[in-house]
Design a protein around this motif. Structure first.
Motif, PDB file in Angstrom:
ATOM      1  N   UNK A   1       0.840  -1.185   0.074  1.00 35.81           N
ATOM      2  CA  UNK A   1      -0.088   0.002   0.003  1.00 35.81           C
ATOM      3  C   UNK A   1       0.737   1.378  -0.007  1.00 35.81           C
ATOM      4  N   UNK A   2       1.884   0.951   0.914  1.00 37.75           N
ATOM      5  CA  UNK A   2       2.814   2.256   0.873  1.00 37.75           C
ATOM      6  C   UNK A   2       3.458   2.588  -0.750  1.00 37.75           C
ATOM      7  N   UNK A   3       4.113   1.640  -1.366  1.00 33.61           N
ATOM      8  CA  UNK A   3       4.529   1.842  -2.638  1.00 33.61           C
ATOM      9  C   UNK A   3       3.409   2.207  -3.526  1.00 33.61           C
ATOM     10  N   UNK A   4       2.255   1.749  -3.699  1.00 31.51           N
ATOM     11  CA  UNK A   4       1.417   2.260  -4.346  1.00 31.51           C
ATOM     12  C   UNK A   4       0.824   3.822  -4.093  1.00 31.51           C
ATOM     13  N   UNK A   5       0.716   4.210  -3.124  1.00 34.56           N
ATOM     14  CA  UNK A   5       0.625   5.581  -2.686  1.00 34.56           C
ATOM     15  C   UNK A   5       1.879   6.604  -3.210  1.00 34.56           C
ATOM     16  N   UNK A   6       2.914   6.069  -3.278  1.00 36.85           N
ATOM     17  CA  UNK A   6       4.043   6.938  -3.622  1.00 36.85           C
ATOM     18  C   UNK A   6       3.946   6.737  -5.127  1.00 36.85           C
ATOM     19  N   UNK A   7       3.768   5.682  -5.905  1.00 38.06           N
ATOM     20  CA  UNK A   7       3.643   5.831  -7.147  1.00 38.06           C
ATOM     21  C   UNK A   7       2.589   6.737  -7.788  1.00 38.06           C
ATOM     22  N   UNK A   8       1.316   6.535  -7.215  1.00 37.91           N
ATOM     23  CA  UNK A   8       0.211   7.556  -7.759  1.00 37.91           C
ATOM     24  C   UNK A   8       0.695   8.893  -7.643  1.00 37.91           C
ATOM     25  N   UNK A   9       1.224   9.459  -6.167  1.00 42.29           N
ATOM     26  CA  UNK A   9       1.344  10.716  -6.063  1.00 42.29           C
ATOM     27  C   UNK A   9       2.542  11.107  -7.222  1.00 42.29           C
ATOM     28  N   UNK A  10       3.545  10.517  -7.663  1.00 39.13           N
ATOM     29  CA  UNK A  10       4.633  10.777  -8.510  1.00 39.13           C
ATOM     30  C   UNK A  10       4.004  10.829  -9.871  1.00 39.13           C
ATOM     31  N   UNK A  11       3.004  10.139 -10.285  1.00 45.93           N
ATOM     32  CA  UNK A  11       2.173  10.162 -11.518  1.00 45.93           C
ATOM     33  C   UNK A  11       1.502  11.268 -11.681  1.00 45.93           C
ATOM     34  N   UNK A  12       1.227  12.017 -10.464  1.00 47.98           N
ATOM     35  CA  UNK A  12       0.372  13.117 -10.483  1.00 47.98           C
ATOM     36  C   UNK A  12       1.337  14.484 -10.461  1.00 47.98           C
ATOM     37  N   UNK A  13       2.574  14.324 -10.705  1.00 49.00           N
ATOM     38  CA  UNK A  13       3.686  15.206 -10.719  1.00 49.00           C
ATOM     39  C   UNK A  13       4.200  15.461  -9.435  1.00 49.00           C
ATOM     40  N   UNK A  14       3.700  14.989  -8.373  1.00 47.34           N
ATOM     41  CA  UNK A  14       4.285  15.422  -6.883  1.00 47.34           C
ATOM     42  C   UNK A  14       5.457  14.544  -6.684  1.00 47.34           C
ATOM     43  N   UNK A  15       6.397  15.482  -6.507  1.00 44.12           N
ATOM     44  CA  UNK A  15       7.842  14.520  -6.148  1.00 44.12           C
ATOM     45  C   UNK A  15       7.906  14.348  -4.664  1.00 44.12           C
TER      46      UNK A  15
END
Length: 354
Positions: free
Chosen positions: A299-313
Motif C-alpha cells: 500500500x505504501x508503494x502504491x501511494x508513492x507511485x500514484x503521487x509521482x504520476x500526478x507530478x508530486x515529487x
C-alpha cells in the motif's frame, strides 16, 4: 630417550599465573602453561587459592569473581578458543614440547547477549552486571554445549558481527534486545528497554522489530504492546528532527502533517510535509513490517507511485538518515524544491489537515 626427541616442558611455578593479568583461564590454557588437570583441581580444593567457575574454567584467586571475570569465564566456556574447554571438543592451546605463545583472547564465535550485553552497551534500564544471576551468551546452533550455572546459552543459526566493548565481544543492540526480551515477562521492563533503545539513539525501531520477528516474539501480547509504544516513540523523534532540519537549514516552511486528495476524487494519502507551490512532499519512512500487516508495504508503494504520476515529487527520509546526516537530507529536500521549476505542473490536489 632418543636424542632427537625434545624434552617435555617442566611445569612452571604457579606464581607466574597468579601474578599475570589473566585471572580467568581455561583448562587448555593452563595445560599450555604446564598445569595439568589434576594440579588445577588441587588448587581448587576447599580453602585453596583457585576456584572452578564453570566446567573447564578456573578463577586464579580465592575471592568472588568480578563482573569482568564472569564475562570472560562465560566466553571461555562457550567459545571455540584453543583450550577453552577440556571436554566437548576443546583442543590444546599449544602442541606438546613448544613454548607457549601469548594468551589467546576469546573468539567471536561466542558473543555476550541479552541483559548483560545491554548493560555493556550502557542501558540504564538494564540491571547492572553484578546483579545478574545469568549471563546470556550467543553461540552457533550446532554447538554441543549446555547451559550451566551462570552461563546461559542462546543458540542462533548465524551470529551477527560482534561489537567490542571493554575487550568483550558483544551482540549488537537489536539482537541483544531480542534475546533479553525473550526472557522477560514483565511488560514494563520490556517497554523501558525498547524506549531507551530508540530514545537513546542505540538503534532504529525497524531493526528491533526485525529481530523480534525473527525470534517469534511478536505473538506475545505484552511485547506487541511495547512495540506499538516503540514505534510511536520512534516517529515522534523522527518528526522532531524533521522540524529541526527545516528550521536550522533555512528551508521554506511547509504544510505539516497533511492529507492529499484529488478534487472530488479519492484520498491520496497523508504526508509529513508538503510544499504546494513546488509540489514536493516529504514522507518519513518509519514503516516497520509486522507479521500481522503483510500488505502495509504494498500500500505504501502504491501511494508513492500514484503521487509521482500526478507530478508530486516525494522525498523519502528515514529516521536513521535524519539522525546521522541531517545536513545532507536538507540538501536533498532543497534540491527537490529547486528542481520544481523544471518539471511539468503537477495536478491540482486538495490539502487537508491530518
Amino acid at each position: 630417550m632418543n636424542h632427537n626427541t625434545p624434552a617435555p616442558l617442566s611445569p612452571r611455578p604457579l606464581r607466574h599465573l597468579v601474578e599475570s593479568q589473566r585471572r580467568v583461564m581455561s583448562a587448555g590454557q593452563l595445560k599450555a602453561h604446564g598445569v595439568t588437570a589434576a594440579a588445577a583441581q588441587e588448587q581448587c580444593r576447599a580453602g585453596g587459592p583457585w576456584q572452578r567457575l564453570l566446567p573447564g574454567v578456573f578463577l586464579l584467586h580465592p575471592g568472588p569473581p568480578t563482573s569482568e571475570e564472569r564475562l570472560h569465564a562465560v566466553l571461555l566456556y562457550a567459545g571455540r578458543t584453543p583450550g577453552a574447554r577440556h571436554a566437548a571438543g576443546g583442543v590444546p592451546a599449544q602442541p606438546a614440547g613448544r613454548t607457549p605463545g601469548p594468551p589467546t583472547p576469546p573468539c567471536a564465535d561466542a558473543l555476550v547477549t541479552g541483559l548483560a550485553a545491554l548493560a555493556l552497551h550502557g542501558f540504564v534500564s538494564a540491571p547492572p552486571l553484578p546483579s545478574l544471576g545469568h549471563i546470556d551468551v550467543l553461540v552457533p546452533r550446532t554447538r554441543r554445549l549446555r547451559s550451566t550455572e551462570f552461563a546461559r546459552l542462546v543458540r542462533a543459526t548465524g551470529l551477527p558481527d560482534p561489537v567490542q566493548l571493554s575487550g568483550v565481544p558483544v551482540a549488537p543492540v537489536p539482537r541483544a534486545l531480542a534475546d533479553a526480551i525473550g526472557q522477560l515477562t514483565e511488560a514494563g521492563a520490556v517497554r523501558r528497554l525498547l524506549t531507551e533503545a530508540v530514545r537513546g539513539g542505540h538503534c532504529e525501531p525497524a531493526a528491533v522489530v526485525r529481530e523480534l520477528t525473527l525470534a517469534r516474539l511478536l505473538t506475545r501480547p505484552h511485547v506487541v504492546d511495547a512495540v506499538d509504544s516503540l514505534l510511536a516513540e520512534g516517529r515522534a523523534i523522527a518528526e522532531d528532527r524533521l522540524y529541526a532540519m527545516v528550521r536550522e537549514y533555512g528551508l521554506p516552511d511547509p504544510l505539516w502533517n497533511v492529507d492529499l486528495r484529488l478534487p472530488g476524487g479519492p484520498h491520496l494519502g497523508g504526508v509529513d510535509a508538503f510544499w504546494p507551490d513546488q509540489a514536493v512532499a516529504v514522507e518519513l519512512d518509519t514503516r516497520t513490517p509486522r507479521p500481522d500487516e503483510p500488505d502495509v508495504f504494498s500500500a505504501y508503494v502504491r501511494k508513492r507511485e500514484h503521487l509521482e504520476r500526478l507530478g508530486i515529487s516525494v522525498v523519502h527520509l528515514t529516521p536513521r538518515k535524519l539522525r546521522e546526516s541531517l545536513e545532507q537530507q536538507a540538501v536533498v529536500v532543497r534540491t527537490a524544491l529547486m528542481a520544481a521549476v523544471d518539471r511539468d505542473p503537477a495536478a491540482y490536489v486538495v490539502v487537508l489537515p491530518r
